[in-house]
Design an enzyme around this catalytic site. Sequence first.
Site, short mmCIF file in Angstrom:
data_model
loop_
_atom_site.label_atom_id
_atom_site.label_comp_id
_atom_site.label_asym_id
_atom_site.label_seq_id
_atom_site.Cartn_x
_atom_site.Cartn_y
_atom_site.Cartn_z
N HIS A 32 0.84 -1.20 0.00
CA HIS A 32 0.00 0.00 0.00
C HIS A 32 0.87 1.24 0.00
O HIS A 32 2.07 1.15 0.18
CB HIS A 32 -0.90 -0.01 1.25
CG HIS A 32 -1.96 -1.06 1.20
ND1 HIS A 32 -2.44 -1.68 2.33
CD2 HIS A 32 -2.62 -1.60 0.16
CE1 HIS A 32 -3.35 -2.56 1.97
NE2 HIS A 32 -3.49 -2.52 0.67
N THR A 33 0.21 2.38 -0.19
CA THR A 33 0.96 3.63 -0.19
C THR A 33 1.65 3.80 1.16
O THR A 33 1.00 3.81 2.20
CB THR A 33 0.01 4.81 -0.43
OG1 THR A 33 -0.79 4.51 -1.56
CG2 THR A 33 0.78 6.08 -0.66
N GLN A 34 2.96 3.93 1.16
CA GLN A 34 3.71 4.16 2.38
C GLN A 34 4.05 5.63 2.54
O GLN A 34 4.34 6.10 3.61
CB GLN A 34 5.01 3.36 2.37
CG GLN A 34 4.79 1.88 2.16
CD GLN A 34 4.12 1.23 3.34
OE1 GLN A 34 4.47 1.48 4.48
NE2 GLN A 34 3.12 0.41 3.08
N SER A 35 4.06 6.32 1.40
CA SER A 35 4.36 7.75 1.40
C SER A 35 3.82 8.33 0.11
O SER A 35 3.70 7.60 -0.88
CB SER A 35 5.87 7.96 1.49
OG SER A 35 6.49 7.29 0.42
N TRP A 139 -3.63 9.59 0.78
CA TRP A 139 -2.67 10.49 1.43
C TRP A 139 -3.00 11.97 1.15
O TRP A 139 -2.29 12.63 0.41
CB TRP A 139 -1.25 10.15 0.95
CG TRP A 139 -0.26 10.32 2.06
CD1 TRP A 139 0.20 11.50 2.56
CD2 TRP A 139 0.38 9.28 2.80
NE1 TRP A 139 1.09 11.25 3.59
CE2 TRP A 139 1.22 9.91 3.76
CE3 TRP A 139 0.33 7.88 2.76
CZ2 TRP A 139 2.01 9.18 4.65
CZ3 TRP A 139 1.11 7.17 3.65
CH2 TRP A 139 1.93 7.83 4.58
#
Lengths: 260, 260
Positions: A32-35, A139
């Site tokens: 998944h999006t980590q940043s 995010w």
Amino acid sequence: MEHFPEAWGRPRNDIYGPYDHSYLQTTGPKAHTQSPAVTGTSVIGVKFNGGVAIASDNLASYGSLARFTDVKRLRVFGDSAIVGFGGDVSDMQHIDRLLNSIDIRENYSSDGNLLNAKNLHTYLSKVFYKRRSEFNPLWNHILVAGFDGDGKPFLSSADLLGTTFSAPHLATGFGAHLAIPILRRLFPEDTPLENISKEQAVEALRECIKVLWYRDARSLDKFSIATVTKDGIEVKEDEKVEAQSWAFAETIRGYGAQVN
Amino acid sequence: MTSFGRYTSAETVGYSFSQPTSAPNKEHSFYPYTDNGGSTLGISGSDFAILAGDTRSVAGYNINSRYVPKVFKIGGDDESGDGAHILLSVVGFAADGQALKERLDAVVKMYKYQHGKPMSVRACAQRLSTILYQKRFFPYYVHAILAGLDEEGKGALYSYDPVGSYEREQCRAAGSAASLIMPFLDNQVNFKNQYIPGSGEGHALEPKKAEPLPRETVEQLVRDAFTSAVERHIEVGDGLQMMVITKSGIEEIYSPLKKD
């Protein structure tokens, strides 16, 4: 001649070493999006007598690179709400698609799209909270501007964790540090909304965008500004920071080449 | 094996599809919680209970907003909370607090529809514990306090840890300034370290017995606790929201605190 077209355009192993495939992982846990990758910075908003004004610059950065300089980060929903997006731009586009499908569905209902900004903010904050609970966050940090169920000006914020809060003036990103103090000085928090005109609010936001352009390295002098009133939504997406004065730069000490 | 150009075998060519994808598993760096600060406090009396909380919301050193309530009416008829007979305060991660409040509110409403009578505070307290424990391994990161009137009409106060351990108490402080407020409450509500003068020889004095305090005294204790906490804790301030529950209903009192 390289005979494998799949290898064309890739860094040569004999020069750069073996290619790092970790990002193309097909096994193991789903990544998944980590940043965030391509990001927008500040969105600023302020309530005034009979509506809300909101602004953001038109930049999408890739780290410290000013990658896309014509990205509209204010999205209009229906005819009574605006969403301003900070954070990941691809997640913004995903949310924008959600909003478009809701708008289309609502417009097919017999009495049209009746969702107001407050409803929209509740929806978006629940989307954010659900995604963070799945460890797959969207995010973003957003501001929603428009009217609540009683027809009063509404300005509220939601972020990637599902945290929500509301205030007479709000800002995301660097704006929370630079713009909020300016807005607070211009319109103290106990100022009745009746004492703030639309023109004053818009002018204040332009000034804030200018200050951000001076001091936020991830900002741009091209920006969008919008107002929501009972008469409808006005959006300007190709504004430029005017009357810049870099005279203050002369007085800055401690950086660059000057001796003292 | 046939050699193509500078490559000796297919294994050294950088094809995404032919490579083993045994990159080490990356740890998730997304942290799904934040601390929104603030403090709450509850005290019960013989025929009333008070729940109070400051209204500041923070993220790190930033103030998100000066008015984000932490005390809620549970089981009311509509958004305004009219008709509610239970109070809940949540402090910690605000998004979890909001989610918890909405779940408990739905449960109390459903109870009334299904059983045709309002949920008792005791039943609601047990249910809240179950809700919290259901998320034992991904907890709601909040310290909750539940208040109401018990079957005998006495003030009832229940306090919780994030995973559902709970206890009925006379008073409880929670949140970032709990360690500042709780000792004050031990002394002023439960009369800890207070002795009856002249009741014994030397230090062998009779301890002062704790008994329920009158409402005016309790309200003043709450105000004093918060004005003191504001002086010594940066995450506490802006406003004090007090909810008093008696047999005639719920009274909400807001008073300003220092905004620095």
